[in-house]
Design a protein around this motif. Structure first.
Motif, PDB file in Angstrom:
ATOM      1  N   THR A  35      15.825  18.508 -33.932  1.00  0.00           N
ATOM      2  CA  THR A  35      16.087  19.060 -32.605  1.00  0.00           C
ATOM      3  C   THR A  35      17.561  18.886 -32.244  1.00  0.00           C
ATOM      4  O   THR A  35      18.202  19.824 -31.748  1.00  0.00           O
ATOM      5  CB  THR A  35      15.165  18.385 -31.566  1.00  0.00           C
ATOM      6  OG1 THR A  35      13.807  18.589 -31.972  1.00  0.00           O
ATOM      7  CG2 THR A  35      15.372  18.962 -30.188  1.00  0.00           C
ATOM      8  N   ASP A 108      10.948  25.326 -31.745  1.00  0.00           N
ATOM      9  CA  ASP A 108      10.859  23.952 -32.245  1.00  0.00           C
ATOM     10  C   ASP A 108       9.391  23.543 -32.331  1.00  0.00           C
ATOM     11  O   ASP A 108       8.614  23.840 -31.420  1.00  0.00           O
ATOM     12  CB  ASP A 108      11.618  23.019 -31.295  1.00  0.00           C
ATOM     13  CG  ASP A 108      11.977  21.686 -31.954  1.00  0.00           C
ATOM     14  OD1 ASP A 108      11.509  21.429 -33.081  1.00  0.00           O
ATOM     15  OD2 ASP A 108      12.724  20.903 -31.327  1.00  0.00           O
ATOM     16  N   GLU A 109       9.037  22.842 -33.389  1.00  0.00           N
ATOM     17  CA  GLU A 109       7.639  22.494 -33.696  1.00  0.00           C
ATOM     18  C   GLU A 109       6.805  23.760 -33.854  1.00  0.00           C
ATOM     19  O   GLU A 109       5.716  23.909 -33.298  1.00  0.00           O
ATOM     20  CB  GLU A 109       7.040  21.553 -32.636  1.00  0.00           C
ATOM     21  CG  GLU A 109       7.807  20.255 -32.426  1.00  0.00           C
ATOM     22  CD  GLU A 109       7.878  19.347 -33.659  1.00  0.00           C
ATOM     23  OE1 GLU A 109       7.176  19.597 -34.651  1.00  0.00           O
ATOM     24  OE2 GLU A 109       8.681  18.395 -33.635  1.00  0.00           O
TER      25      GLU A 109
HETATM   26 MG   LIG Z   1      12.273  17.398 -32.503  1.00  0.00          MG
END
Ligand SMILES: [Mg+2]
Ligand SMILES: Nc1ncnc2c1ncn2[C@@H]1O[C@H](COP(=O)(O)OP(=O)(O)OP(=O)(O)O)[C@@H](O)[C@H]1O
Length: 461
Positions: A35, A108-109
């Motif tokens: 991240t 993200d994810e």
């Molecule tokens: Mg992360």
């Protein structure tokens, strides 16, 4: 302050400069800094960051619409608040928006779409195939569960198979970068740091505990981080890996535990765990090739495909430590943490010795040996071992690594021993002999005699 990741950023910027659309996957284990990396990359670009939390599509849409409004509204003439009723509409809109202007979009994810909306993978594939030619979208999918990410993108039966242009694996910092990362934040001795690195590895998230938890002594710091009742990393291995392996995590855990304890061949692991050798082989291959938590090593002079001398090793220092000292003692840790800690203190030194071998190897790989080695690694055979061998067709350098302070006499004895071992290796060429220790008395004298001699001071120079 953002630290390093120069190669990764360079790669991402290069991809960004390509005309047209690209699909990038960044994967790596939890806490490694994915991240942070994408946020750093987005800093000077027109881009959107979407976190895929495991909630209802409608709730995600609200967040995503807000992000679109924040970042894009002033790029759209006569903007009026957008209405989207599905994730697909958002993706289609972004693909179309980028026809006029280069845009970066991060999910993200990404693997969480599997629970939010499993059909999204195939609708994304259709939209992507249809619109990517005419748009300029850099789509970045970030994922933490390595196995799952590989399945989504590399399994032929999955809709997104073959759509990824660049796959970037984010690794922990190497020793040198971990050291500079921590050194810019706290005062710490290199000796203490090597010991702490043996447990934390190059994981930014874990290294960032040190400014708060470092007690001026590595053992006490590790006690607070791993062994005390509320130690922040005590459950970490379980938290990170249980989700990765899913329902069958126990079998994977048994194998990783056995390897951390020094059972490193399929036969040894099978004897230790009671699993059949075929089953062990299957898990070892999954853990090596799919999950990438294990490395398969062979003596550096042998053919990796043909040899039968194979040893497995846990790549990540943190997991190695956690399985060896925490998971292995889970029950006792509940009942009597002090006792576990005492046991740990007695066994930690040789453990650090192993890590120091890896650190030394990283150092040798960057060293000017006067020739360019083709291979660098460990060599072993029944009862005999050389910590580091670097060689090419006409040159060989052998190193012994010691996590201790050597007198000149010790060092000379070790070098003589190394000269004897050279006879066992079937390598031709000019030989050099070296030693890498925590500290070496009079290393200048050894150097004058033509030996390679380095200690921790040289490594962190
Ligand atoms: Mg992360
Ligand atoms: N290159 C870096 N420079 C400075 N700090 C960093 C760097 N990389 C990561 N960190 C810090 O380390 C911590 C973990 O990083 P991050 O949250 O980016 O990891 P992640 O891979 O996204 O983890 P997760 O799987 O938990 O989401 C964060 O506090 C982050 O700020």
């Amino acid at each position: 302050m953002f630290h390093d990741r120069e190669r990764e950023l360079e790669k991402l910027n290069e991809i960004y400069s390509f005309p047209g659309s690209t699909f990038v996957v960044i994967y790596g284990r939890r806490r490694v800094g994915k991240t942070a990396l994408v946020k750093e990359f987005l800093k000077d670009k027109l881009g959107l960051y979407f976190f895929v939390s495991e909630k209802d599509e409608t709730l995600l849409l609200e967040e995503y619409i807000q992000e679109i409004e924040d970042k894009l509204s002033h790029h759209i003439p006569r903007y009026i608040k957008m209405k989207f009723t599905s994730l697909e509409e958002i993706i289609e809109f972004l693909l179309e928006f980028s026809q006029e202007k280069k845009l970066v979009v991060v999910f993200d994810e990404f693997q969480n779409f599997k629970t939010v909306k499993p059909s999204l993978f195939s609708s994304l594939q259709k939209l992507w195939d249809e619109k990517k030619e005419s748009s300029n979208l850099m789509l970045i999918a970030v994922g933490s569960y390595v196995g799952m990410i590989k399945r989504i993108f590399m399994d032929r039966k999955e809709p997104l198979f073959g759509r990824v242009d660049e796959l970037i694996k984010l690794k922990p910092f190497d020793f040198w970068n971990s050291w500079t990362f921590v050194r810019s934040r706290i005062e710490i001795s290199p000796e203490d740091f090597v010991e702490l690195y043996s447990a934390l590895g190059g994981m930014p998230k874990y290294l960032l505990y040190l400014p708060r938890y470092h007690k001026g002594n590595a053992l006490e710091t590790l006690k607070a981080l791993f062994f005390d009742e509320f130690a922040p990393l005590r459950e970490e291995g379980l938290n990170v890996l249980k989700l990765e392996f899913g329902r069958f995590y126990r079998a994977y855990f048994s194998i990783l535990e056995a390897v951390s304890l020094g059972y490193v061949t399929p036969k040894e692991i099978s004897d230790k765990t009671g699993m059949k050798i075929l089953t062990v082989g299957k898990y070892l291959s999954e853990l090596t090739n799919n999950y990438e938590y294990l490395a398969r090593e062979v003596p550096v002079t042998e053919n990796p495909v043909k040899t039968r001398r194979v040893a497995y090793r846990i790549k990540d220092e943190f997991f190695n430590f956690w399985f060896r000292f925490i998971y292995h003692n889970y029950t006792m840790l509940e009942e009597n943490p002090e006792k576990v800690f005492e046991k740990f203190k007695a066994e930690f030194r040789p453990f650090v010795g192993k890590t120091y071998e890896k650190i030394a190897q990283e150092f040798v790989e960057k060293l000017d040996l006067g020739f360019k080695p083709e291979r660098v690694g460990r060599w072993w055979r029944k009862g005999e071992e050389v910590d580091i061998v670097a060689y090419n067709r006409s040159n060989v350098a052998l190193f012994e690594v010691k996590w201790s302070n050597l007198s000149l006499k010790d060092a000379k004895r070790i070098l003589r021993e190394l000269e004897r071992k050279a006879e066992l290796l079937s390598l031709k060429g000019r030989y050099k002999f070296g030693i890498i220790a925590r500290s070496i008395e009079d290393k200048e004298e050894l150097r004058e005699e033509g030996f390679l001699a380095f200690d921790l001071k040289d490594i962190i120079r």
